[in-house]
Design an enzyme around this catalytic site. Structure first.
Site, mmCIF file in Angstrom:
data_model
loop_
_atom_site.group_PDB
_atom_site.id
_atom_site.type_symbol
_atom_site.label_atom_id
_atom_site.label_comp_id
_atom_site.label_asym_id
_atom_site.label_seq_id
_atom_site.Cartn_x
_atom_site.Cartn_y
_atom_site.Cartn_z
ATOM 1 N N GLY A 1 0.928 -1.454 -0.564
ATOM 2 C CA GLY A 1 -0.428 0.041 -0.009
ATOM 3 C C GLY A 1 0.949 1.233 -0.185
ATOM 4 O O GLY A 1 1.878 0.736 -0.185
ATOM 5 N N ASN A 2 -0.302 2.225 -0.330
ATOM 6 C CA ASN A 2 0.900 3.700 0.165
ATOM 7 C C ASN A 2 1.014 4.340 1.661
ATOM 8 O O ASN A 2 -0.708 4.278 1.599
ATOM 9 C CB ASN A 2 1.316 4.557 -1.068
ATOM 10 C CG ASN A 2 -0.347 4.684 -1.247
ATOM 11 O OD1 ASN A 2 -1.046 5.673 -0.775
ATOM 12 N ND2 ASN A 2 -0.698 3.950 -2.904
#
Ligand code: CTP
Length: 446
Positions: free
Chosen positions: A242-243
């Site tokens: 993810g980020n």
């Protein structure tokens, strides 16, 4: 319904005869499109007798009818059964040197694929990568099943039974396979990709304009698709790549545009409820939760057709895991070695929307960059804008302690000609208002 049945060259072609019969008996118009190779297994007369229609494999027959395009355009569903490893590779690459290839490229209808091949070929990374890419484009799969294969071997690779394929065909034609309600954005198995597409395809229908008393209602009735948050690419059922995007800036854009009378479809990639609180009860905003980039792409494509403007504020993962594990990856199974994750590139959603833009549609991108100076930020922004072909790019600087958790932001707005249109900032809401001003100008000028 109008069904194209593509048959490629594998021994399981004989089972496709039973599938064609089931579909005809169910009352569908079945156009069988075998490849040249498929005809070595089952001949033309059989297909013509079963489907009660003439059968061609070549784009050079019936030229006045423009058959290679017409078949795909008229289809309600395209089924490829059996699909060999070669057929999957050709579909992935978009090769169109026969009637089936051109039909697959010309169709906008759902595509259902029933693979059939030896286990080694099915499990080869080339095939698995192709399957992942096709899935990310919304192609549906049925099977393969595990069982007895041609020869003495057995394992996964056997084509699903004609009855099982026919059931999937009916599900896809009736749309019952896709949920009516968007599920909460949880980690989902890659094959569940279209779950939120249906919610997104509701588009702007049923949304009320809800301009706020304090702002001018200059966007009244304008339909804007906004994406926000950050995608999550599953590794296994419990882990993801993810980020750090919280979705605050994109949600603020949605809220600011809605306050000016716009109708909003907000594709919310993994955004906390607290952040979404600003928009969930707004009658002008439809929130569609999405998880992975593939899911965001399917939802964006479904909703973009009805949008006057698209603002892609979501941070989209550039890569996803090639082979998502069906079970949790366990240390005790890895023999003391750290696993290696093979990644494949995700499609560029925004660039795809630019390619398919409808006349007058305004397309806006975001770019969060780690840079040494404002000059570098603008330079990178200009290059990205040119690469994506958008009308406006909002660039901002991010870093370990900049951009993400903060409630403030500065957006540099770069226009299609590379000029700096404006620099807007303050709270994320203030930055959003500045961006919406620029978008409103672009919409007005169309
Ligand atoms: N974007 C997209 N699909 C992707 C990646 C990005 O639609 N697969 C969109 C983002 O929503 C954003 C814009 O493209 O509006 C720029 O995103 P960014 O990640 O900065 O661009 P990339 O093309 O991935 O470039 P980089 O090499 O800097 O990561």
């Amino acid at each position: 319904m109008n069904i194209v049945l593509g048959v490629t060259g594998g021994i399981a072609a004989y089972k496709a005869v039973a599938l064609a019969r089931l579909l005809v008996e169910a009352g569908h118009e079945v156009h069988v499109v075998p490849t040249e190779d498929a005809l070595r297994f089952v001949g033309k007369p059989t297909w013509e007798a079963i489907s009660r229609r003439s059968v061609t494999t070549s784009v050079h027959e019936d030229v006045p009818e423009v058959r290679h395009v017409a078949l795909g355009q008229r289809a309600d569903l395209v089924v490829v059964a059996p699909a060999t490893a070669n057929a999957l590779a050709r579909m992935t690459a978009g090769i169109a040197d026969d009637l089936l290839g051109t039909t697959l490229l010309a169709t906008r209808a759902p595509v259902l694929v029933a693979p059939a091949m030896h286990t080694e070929m099915w499990e080869h990374p080339a095939t698995q990568d192709n399957v992942a890419i096709l899935r990310s484009r919304g192609v549906e799969f049925v099977g393969p099943e595990s069982g007895r294969l041609t020869g003495d071997d057995s394992g996964p690779g056997r084509m699903s039974e004609p009855e099982a394929i026919a059931v999937r065909v009916e599900q896809l034609l009736s749309g019952s396979e896709r949920g009516d309600e968007a599920e909460p954005a949880d980690l989902r198995a890659p094959e569940d990709v279209p779950a939120s597409e249906e919610a997104a395809s509701e588009g702007f229908r049923g949304l009320d304009e809800a301009p706020s008393a304090e702002t001018p209602a200059d966007l009244e009735g304008v339909r804007i698709l906004v994406s926000a948050g950050g995608t999550r690419e599953p590794i296994d059922p419990v882990r993801y790549l993810g980020n750090r995007s919280s979705g605050r800036q994109g949600v603020a854009v949605a809220a600011a545009a809605a306050d000016r009378g716009a109708k909003i479809v907000l594709l919310a990639a993994n955004i906390d409820d607290a952040v979404l609180a600003d928009v969930v009860s707004n009658p002008a905003v439809r929130v569609v939760p999405v998880g992975s980039a593939a899911e965001l792409e399917a939802a964006a494509r479904a909703a973009s057709a009805g949008a006057d403007a698209v603002i892609m504020a979501a941070a989209v993962a550039d890569y996803r895991v090639a082979d998502v594990a069906g079970q949790k990856i366990r240390k005790e199974d890895s023999g003391g070695r750290a696993p290696t994750l093979a990644l494949v590139e995700n499609p560029d959603i925004l660039a795809g929307l630019v390619r398919e833009r409808r006349p007058g549609q305004v397309l806006v991108g975001f770019a969060a960059e780690t840079v040494e100076s404002e000059g570098e930020l603008l330079e990178r922004g200009r290059r990205k804008l040119a690469r994506k072909g958008v009308d406006l790019l909002a660039v901002n600087a991010v870093g370990w302690d900049e951009g993400f958790e903060s409630s403030e932001n500065t957006l540099h707005l770069i226009g299609a000609d590379g000029s700096l249109v404006d620099t807007v900032g303050g709270t994320k809401r203030e930055a959003a208002e500045g961006l919406v001003d620029a978008v409103a100008d672009l919409i007005r000028d169309r």
